[in-house]
Scaffold this active site. Structure first.
Site, PDB file in Angstrom:
ATOM      1  N   GLY A   1     -38.379 -20.866  22.367  1.00  0.00           N
ATOM      2  CA  GLY A   1     -38.268 -19.482  22.837  1.00  0.00           C
ATOM      3  C   GLY A   1     -39.625 -18.815  22.963  1.00  0.00           C
ATOM      4  CB  ALA A   2     -42.954 -20.208  22.963  1.00  0.00           C
TER       5      ALA A   2
ATOM      6  CE1 TYR B   1     -30.060 -12.229  16.577  1.00  0.00           C
ATOM      7  CE2 TYR B   1     -29.946 -10.653  14.773  1.00  0.00           C
ATOM      8  CZ  TYR B   1     -30.695 -11.416  15.653  1.00  0.00           C
ATOM      9  OH  TYR B   1     -32.078 -11.362  15.600  1.00  0.00           O
TER      10      TYR B   1
ATOM     11  CG  ASN C   1     -39.216 -17.244  18.354  1.00  0.00           C
ATOM     12  OD1 ASN C   1     -39.249 -16.195  17.720  1.00  0.00           O
ATOM     13  ND2 ASN C   1     -39.223 -17.262  19.694  1.00  0.00           N
TER      14      ASN C   1
ATOM     15  CE  LYS D   1     -32.102 -14.589  14.360  1.00  0.00           C
ATOM     16  NZ  LYS D   1     -33.014 -15.667  14.823  1.00  0.00           N
TER      17      LYS D   1
HETATM   18  N1  LIG Z   1     -37.130  -8.268  18.324  1.00  0.00           N
HETATM   19  C1  LIG Z   1     -36.634  -8.028  17.115  1.00  0.00           C
HETATM   20  O1  LIG Z   1     -36.610  -6.895  16.632  1.00  0.00           O
HETATM   21  C2  LIG Z   1     -36.078  -9.153  16.277  1.00  0.00           C
HETATM   22  C3  LIG Z   1     -35.595  -8.836  15.014  1.00  0.00           C
HETATM   23  C4  LIG Z   1     -35.103  -9.848  14.196  1.00  0.00           C
HETATM   24  C5  LIG Z   1     -35.112 -11.154  14.659  1.00  0.00           C
HETATM   25  N2  LIG Z   1     -35.564 -11.436  15.910  1.00  0.00           N
HETATM   26  C6  LIG Z   1     -35.527 -12.837  16.348  1.00  0.00           C
HETATM   27  O2  LIG Z   1     -36.800 -13.206  16.816  1.00  0.00           O
HETATM   28  C7  LIG Z   1     -36.655 -14.267  17.774  1.00  0.00           C
HETATM   29  C8  LIG Z   1     -37.412 -13.918  19.028  1.00  0.00           C
HETATM   30  O3  LIG Z   1     -36.810 -12.787  19.652  1.00  0.00           O
HETATM   31  P1  LIG Z   1     -37.594 -11.776  20.623  1.00  0.00           P
HETATM   32  O4  LIG Z   1     -37.320 -10.427  20.137  1.00  0.00           O
HETATM   33  O5  LIG Z   1     -39.001 -12.235  20.816  1.00  0.00           O
HETATM   34  O6  LIG Z   1     -36.741 -11.972  21.970  1.00  0.00           O
HETATM   35  P2  LIG Z   1     -37.186 -12.300  23.484  1.00  0.00           P
HETATM   36  O7  LIG Z   1     -35.950 -12.194  24.299  1.00  0.00           O
HETATM   37  O8  LIG Z   1     -38.368 -11.498  23.863  1.00  0.00           O
HETATM   38  O9  LIG Z   1     -37.644 -13.841  23.364  1.00  0.00           O
HETATM   39  C9  LIG Z   1     -36.749 -14.852  23.002  1.00  0.00           C
HETATM   40  C10 LIG Z   1     -36.932 -16.045  23.929  1.00  0.00           C
HETATM   41  O10 LIG Z   1     -35.977 -17.055  23.543  1.00  0.00           O
HETATM   42  C11 LIG Z   1     -35.551 -17.707  24.728  1.00  0.00           C
HETATM   43  N3  LIG Z   1     -34.253 -18.368  24.570  1.00  0.00           N
HETATM   44  C12 LIG Z   1     -33.032 -17.789  24.451  1.00  0.00           C
HETATM   45  N4  LIG Z   1     -32.078 -18.728  24.401  1.00  0.00           N
HETATM   46  C13 LIG Z   1     -32.704 -19.929  24.487  1.00  0.00           C
HETATM   47  C14 LIG Z   1     -32.253 -21.274  24.514  1.00  0.00           C
HETATM   48  N5  LIG Z   1     -30.947 -21.561  24.457  1.00  0.00           N
HETATM   49  N6  LIG Z   1     -33.173 -22.264  24.591  1.00  0.00           N
HETATM   50  C15 LIG Z   1     -34.498 -21.982  24.664  1.00  0.00           C
HETATM   51  N7  LIG Z   1     -34.979 -20.718  24.668  1.00  0.00           N
HETATM   52  C16 LIG Z   1     -34.084 -19.719  24.586  1.00  0.00           C
HETATM   53  C17 LIG Z   1     -35.455 -16.578  25.761  1.00  0.00           C
HETATM   54  O11 LIG Z   1     -35.476 -17.085  27.092  1.00  0.00           O
HETATM   55  C18 LIG Z   1     -36.662 -15.720  25.399  1.00  0.00           C
HETATM   56  O12 LIG Z   1     -37.798 -16.035  26.196  1.00  0.00           O
HETATM   57  C19 LIG Z   1     -35.154 -14.451  17.969  1.00  0.00           C
HETATM   58  O13 LIG Z   1     -34.682 -15.504  17.156  1.00  0.00           O
HETATM   59  C20 LIG Z   1     -34.589 -13.122  17.495  1.00  0.00           C
HETATM   60  O14 LIG Z   1     -33.243 -13.227  17.082  1.00  0.00           O
HETATM   61  C21 LIG Z   1     -36.041 -10.476  16.725  1.00  0.00           C
END
Ligand SMILES: NC(=O)c1ccc[n+]([C@@H]2O[C@H](COP(=O)([O-])OP(=O)(O)OC[C@H]3O[C@@H](n4cnc5c(N)ncnc54)[C@H](O)[C@@H]3O)[C@@H](O)[C@H]2O)c1
Length: 276
Positions: free
Chosen positions: A14-15, A166, A91, A170
């Site tokens: 997910g980078a 979710y 991630n 998590k």
């Molecule tokens: N943003 C927040 O406040 C927050 C809070 C708690 C946890 N998180 C966690 O942090 C991580 C990153 O989230 P973010 O906020 O950067 O979101 P984001 O949407 O900016 O980035 C996440 C990326 O994961 C990719 N992705 C989704 N499903 C996928 C799959 N099946 N295979 C490969 N890639 C996939 C997406 O295309 C996206 O580019 C996630 O696990 C999210 O649950 C985020």
């Protein structure tokens, strides 16, 4: 930097965007070769390009980590390209929220698939290479530390209304983290989790904003946070603001670096002090 990751190879799922992109860039800046994965090929290539432009080493492999066959392909491609797999950051993720009475089986299972099953399959896929190499290193009297960081959330540690799926995924990944820390300690792998509060990415934009929906595997999914919740964060969060992807990546970097060589099975909350 009091350390270098020059000899290390990292895989970050997910980078292509958000926190994962910041993690990949930070690891590369510290010297690691980085395999960039994302579901979406365009964003994955962009992350790869930004790392290369900054003089770092990166490759990209787009693909769906919830596809049963893909995690092994991803791990194999990382070893093939860079000769090792030393750091794994699970991630990739997204939210697909609703109150329980409006959550169907597909939705709940999708959350378990991305947040729990995919990290499990990726670690299982990497276990052969890691065990084989660790056994050889130990026999040679060398201690080579490797790192796994699983991304969780305060929704997982505390629960959050509207996030039955979710938060279950998590929370589940914390169990996986603690078990793998025990299974892999003998191989000198530390396995930790970082749980985020509210970090500014597309997942936490105001729910009413433009583009407050994402496309995942052909499904259009509403994402974002209610504006009143974003306002609440300002008072409920001791630091009074959401975090940035760079700040989130710093917490992950700790667990990827030698600074955490004697820390395993832990969950670090990076949320400015916010708890649900
Ligand atoms: N943003 C927040 O406040 C927050 C809070 C708690 C946890 N998180 C966690 O942090 C991580 C990153 O989230 P973010 O906020 O950067 O979101 P984001 O949407 O900016 O980035 C996440 C990326 O994961 C990719 N992705 C989704 N499903 C996928 C799959 N099946 N295979 C490969 N890639 C996939 C997406 O295309 C996206 O580019 C996630 O696990 C999210 O649950 C985020």
């Amino acid at each position: 930097m009091p350390f270098t990751l020059d000899s290390k190879t990292a895989l970050v799922t997910g980078a292509g965007r958000g926190i994962g992109r910041a993690i990949a860039q930070k690891l590369a800046k510290c010297g690691a070769a980085v395999m960039v994965n994302d579901l979406d090929a365009g964003p994955a290539s962009e992350t790869e390009a930004t790392i290369r432009q900054a003089g770092g080493r990166a490759a990209a492999l787009a693909g769906d980590v919830t596809d049963a066959a893909f995690p092994q392909r991803l791990v194999d491609a990382t070893v093939e390209r860079f000769g090792a797999i030393d750091i794994i950051v699970n991630n990739a993720g997204y939210t697909w929220d609703n109150v329980i009475q409006k959550t169907n089986d597909e939705q709940f299972q999708a959350m378990l698939a991305i947040h729990l099953m995919a990290p499990f399959r990726i670690l299982r896929a990497a276990s052969g290479w890691i065990r084989e190499n660790a056994k050889r290193e130990v026999a040679e009297g060398r201690r080579v530390m490797r790192k796994v960081v699983n991304i969780t959330s305060i929704a997982g540690t505390d629960g959050n209304p509207g996030q039955a799926g979710y938060s279950s995924g998590k929370a589940g990944v914390i169990g996986l983290t603690k078990t793998m820390a025990k299974e892999w300690g003998r191989y000198n792998v530390t396995v930790n989790a970082v749980g985020f509060g509210i970090i500014e990415t597309r997942l936490t934009q105001p729910l009413t904003g433009p583009g407050a929906s994402i496309e995942v595997l052909g499904r259009k999914i509403a994402v974002g946070v209610q504006p009143n919740v974003l306002e609440w964060v300002k008072t409920a969060c001791p630091l009074g603001r959401p975090g940035t992807p760079e700040e989130a990546a710093n917490a992950v970097l700790f667990f990827c670096s030698p600074l955490s060589d004697y820390v395993t099975g832990e969950v670090l909350i990076c949320g400015g002090g916010l708890r649900f």
